[in-house]
Write an enzyme that holds these catalytic residues in place. Structure first.
Site, PDB file in Angstrom:
ATOM      1  N   THR A   6       0.891  -1.158   0.000  1.00  0.00           N
ATOM      2  CA  THR A   6       0.000   0.000   0.000  1.00  0.00           C
ATOM      3  C   THR A   6       0.930   1.208   0.000  1.00  0.00           C
ATOM      4  O   THR A   6       2.012   1.157   0.605  1.00  0.00           O
ATOM      5  CB  THR A   6      -0.929   0.060   1.230  1.00  0.00           C
ATOM      6  OG1 THR A   6      -0.157   0.269   2.399  1.00  0.00           O
ATOM      7  CG2 THR A   6      -1.756  -1.212   1.381  1.00  0.00           C
ATOM      8  N   HIS A   7       0.521   2.257  -0.693  1.00  0.00           N
ATOM      9  CA  HIS A   7       1.380   3.453  -0.832  1.00  0.00           C
ATOM     10  C   HIS A   7       2.748   3.123  -1.422  1.00  0.00           C
ATOM     11  O   HIS A   7       3.737   3.787  -1.090  1.00  0.00           O
ATOM     12  CB  HIS A   7       1.585   4.161   0.514  1.00  0.00           C
ATOM     13  CG  HIS A   7       0.331   4.354   1.290  1.00  0.00           C
ATOM     14  ND1 HIS A   7      -0.450   5.476   1.174  1.00  0.00           N
ATOM     15  CD2 HIS A   7      -0.294   3.543   2.183  1.00  0.00           C
ATOM     16  CE1 HIS A   7      -1.503   5.371   1.980  1.00  0.00           C
ATOM     17  NE2 HIS A   7      -1.437   4.197   2.599  1.00  0.00           N
ATOM     18  N   SER A  27      17.200  -1.237 -26.486  1.00  0.00           N
ATOM     19  CA  SER A  27      17.457   0.196 -26.533  1.00  0.00           C
ATOM     20  C   SER A  27      18.388   0.486 -27.700  1.00  0.00           C
ATOM     21  O   SER A  27      19.267  -0.313 -28.017  1.00  0.00           O
ATOM     22  CB  SER A  27      18.109   0.632 -25.221  1.00  0.00           C
ATOM     23  OG  SER A  27      18.835   1.820 -25.427  1.00  0.00           O
ATOM     24  N   LYS A  48      20.038  -2.994 -22.246  1.00  0.00           N
ATOM     25  CA  LYS A  48      18.629  -2.869 -21.868  1.00  0.00           C
ATOM     26  C   LYS A  48      17.642  -3.729 -22.643  1.00  0.00           C
ATOM     27  O   LYS A  48      17.806  -3.973 -23.820  1.00  0.00           O
ATOM     28  CB  LYS A  48      18.186  -1.402 -21.999  1.00  0.00           C
ATOM     29  CG  LYS A  48      19.052  -0.497 -21.211  1.00  0.00           C
ATOM     30  CD  LYS A  48      18.356   0.481 -20.327  1.00  0.00           C
ATOM     31  CE  LYS A  48      17.016   0.149 -19.781  1.00  0.00           C
ATOM     32  NZ  LYS A  48      16.131   1.304 -19.878  1.00  0.00           N
ATOM     33  N   GLU A  84       4.195  -0.229 -21.632  1.00  0.00           N
ATOM     34  CA  GLU A  84       4.048   1.226 -21.501  1.00  0.00           C
ATOM     35  C   GLU A  84       3.025   1.784 -22.485  1.00  0.00           C
ATOM     36  O   GLU A  84       2.214   2.649 -22.137  1.00  0.00           O
ATOM     37  CB  GLU A  84       5.409   1.901 -21.683  1.00  0.00           C
ATOM     38  CG  GLU A  84       6.324   1.602 -20.501  1.00  0.00           C
ATOM     39  CD  GLU A  84       7.767   2.016 -20.725  1.00  0.00           C
ATOM     40  OE1 GLU A  84       8.495   2.123 -19.735  1.00  0.00           O
ATOM     41  OE2 GLU A  84       8.170   2.224 -21.884  1.00  0.00           O
TER      42      GLU A  84
END
Ligand code: ARG
Length: 430
Positions: free
Chosen positions: A157-158, A280, A286, A293
């Site tokens: 949470t948070h 990338s 990467k 996304e």
């Protein structure tokens, strides 16, 4: 552009103004063209049934509409700037090929009537696809919830470590979300499943149009009765459909966020299927979660479409050319939204957990709630138990395991009692 069907002698058509009026119609109407043809066919049948067309005229019109659909599918007919919009292109072709029979098809209908029914059929198709995809995602999530029921996963949470959770709970959450999304798509489909064809320009026409026939021929569940309401519902139903889509893309946005976090080196809980990552161009080390996304980004397009239509609807009753702009919004919103959802089932089916990393992220403090609740169950007032547990957070994990915590999480719907059968029953009933 060839001669406009509605052109009056002696009035010059200004090309710049005409281009402005047509907007992107010939591009957008490609989406609706086959539905427009199907509805034109039903309209022609209705005209024959009330004696406006002869049986022979109907036959040639139907054959020509079939031929146009075929030409459109195989690229022999292209809806382009030669035409004002898809609706008039159909009529123009029928007039060109069939002469008088072609000139009769527009009896008792307007282009507004035509585009309304075509977009309605299109929206029904998109909502059905949305329901099917949501169902598929729910089914996959349910399967994985059952299979990975006992796999520990930190619960946050948070964005802070909070309590022990499980992959089973995570999956069950998405399963229920997508069941609701499918439910909402189907309910919205039922709402909009009404035939607007035969409203003419929104005020009916002095002919006993066979609207019952077109309703049945086009597979609508009911007649949309009032011509005034048929026009009022344009935009309103589009908005409802986009809201249904938005339910799913909002869930997708939050799911994508989880996956972005879980695939980061900091968490390392999830490995995505290789096709769902990209390299990338500059950093050789990467693999990026670009698909996830862009999936997350799609809700922006759905929300934009919704807003665009909502703003557009600030109108008195009746048809206004403003409504033409609602087509771009639904094509954009559903185009983006469904394209993302199409890729989701395979992603859900193939993402892999990294159990060691998940277990390593469970720290002692994550058992503190278990400690407090156990004491409360033994009779200690909860606030006292809470305080005692807070004072010994570091020792909360002593003698405990993630599995033990999950086995004791017996509240209905929680890890030890997921009630997947209830979800399965709802899914099956959709
Ligand atoms: N293309 C328009 C639309 O999609 C329909 C054309 C109606 N034009 C008119 N002048 N009434 O809404």
């Amino acid at each position: 552009m060839t001669a406009l069907l509605w052109q009056k002698p002696g009035v010059a058509v200004d090309a710049q103004i005409q281009a402005f009026l047509a907007g992107d119609d010939v591009i957008l109407d490609r989406e609706f063209f086959l539905h427009d043809i199907a509805a034109s066919r039903a309209h022609a049948q209705g005209l024959e049934r009330i004696g406006i067309l002869s049986a022979a005229e109907l036959q040639t019109l139907e054959a020509e509409l079939d031929a146009l659909a075929e030409d459109f599918r195989n690229g022999a007919f292209v809806l382009d700037a030669r035409y004002e919009d898809g609706h008039s292109a159909i009529e123009a072709r029928l007039v060109e090929r069939l002469g008088d029979a072609g000139k009769k098809i527009h009896t008792g209908r307007s282009r507004n009537d035509q585009v309304l029914v075509a977009t309605r059929l299109w929206l029904k198709e998109k909502l059905a696809r949305l329901a099917a995809l949501s169902r598929e995602c729910a089914g996959l999530a349910l399967e994985r919830a059952a299979a990975e029921r006992e796999l520990p996963l930190p619960g946050y949470t948070h964005l802070q470590r909070a309590v022990v959770s499980s992959a089973g709970m995570w999956w069950a959450g998405w399963a229920e979300a997508f069941i609701d999304d499918a439910r909402r798509a189907l309910d919205t489909l039922a709402l909009i499943d009404a035939n607007p064809l035969g409203s003419a320009a929104g005020y009916g026409v002095n002919l006993p149009l066979d609207r019952a026939h077109t309703t049945q021929a086009l597979g609508f569940a009911r007649l949309q009765v009032g011509p005034v309401y048929a026009q009022l519902s344009r935009g309103k139903f589009e908005l409802a459909a986009l809201e249904a889509l938005g339910s799913a893309t909002l869930d997708l946005r939050r799911l994508a966020w989880d996956l972005s976090l879980f695939t980061s080196a900091e968490y390392g809980f999830v490995a995505l299927p290789a096709q769902y990552t990209t390299g990338s161009s500059i950093m050789p080390n990467k693999r990026n979660p670009d698909v996830v996304e862009l999936m997350r980004a799609t809700h922006a397009s759905v929300a934009a479409a919704r807003t665009e239509i909502e703003q557009l609807l600030s109108l008195p009753s009746g048809y206004h050319r403003d409504l033409q702009a609602s087509k771009g919004a639904i094509v954009h919103g559903f185009g983006r939204g469904l394209a993302a959802l199409e890729l989701l089932p395979a992603l859900l089916g193939n993402l892999e957990w990294r159990p060691e990393r998940m277990r390593a992220a469970v720290d002692a403090g994550m058992y503190a709630t278990d400690v407090a609740v156990e004491q409360a169950a033994a009779g200690v007032p909860f606030r006292d138990a809470y305080r005692a547990a807070a004072e010994s957070v570091d020792r909360a994990g002593d003698g405990r395991t993630p599995e033990g915590s999950l086995r004791a999480r017996v509240s209905p719907g929680a890890a030890a009692d997921l009630r997947l059968d209830l979800l399965q029953a709802r899914l099956a009933a959709l």
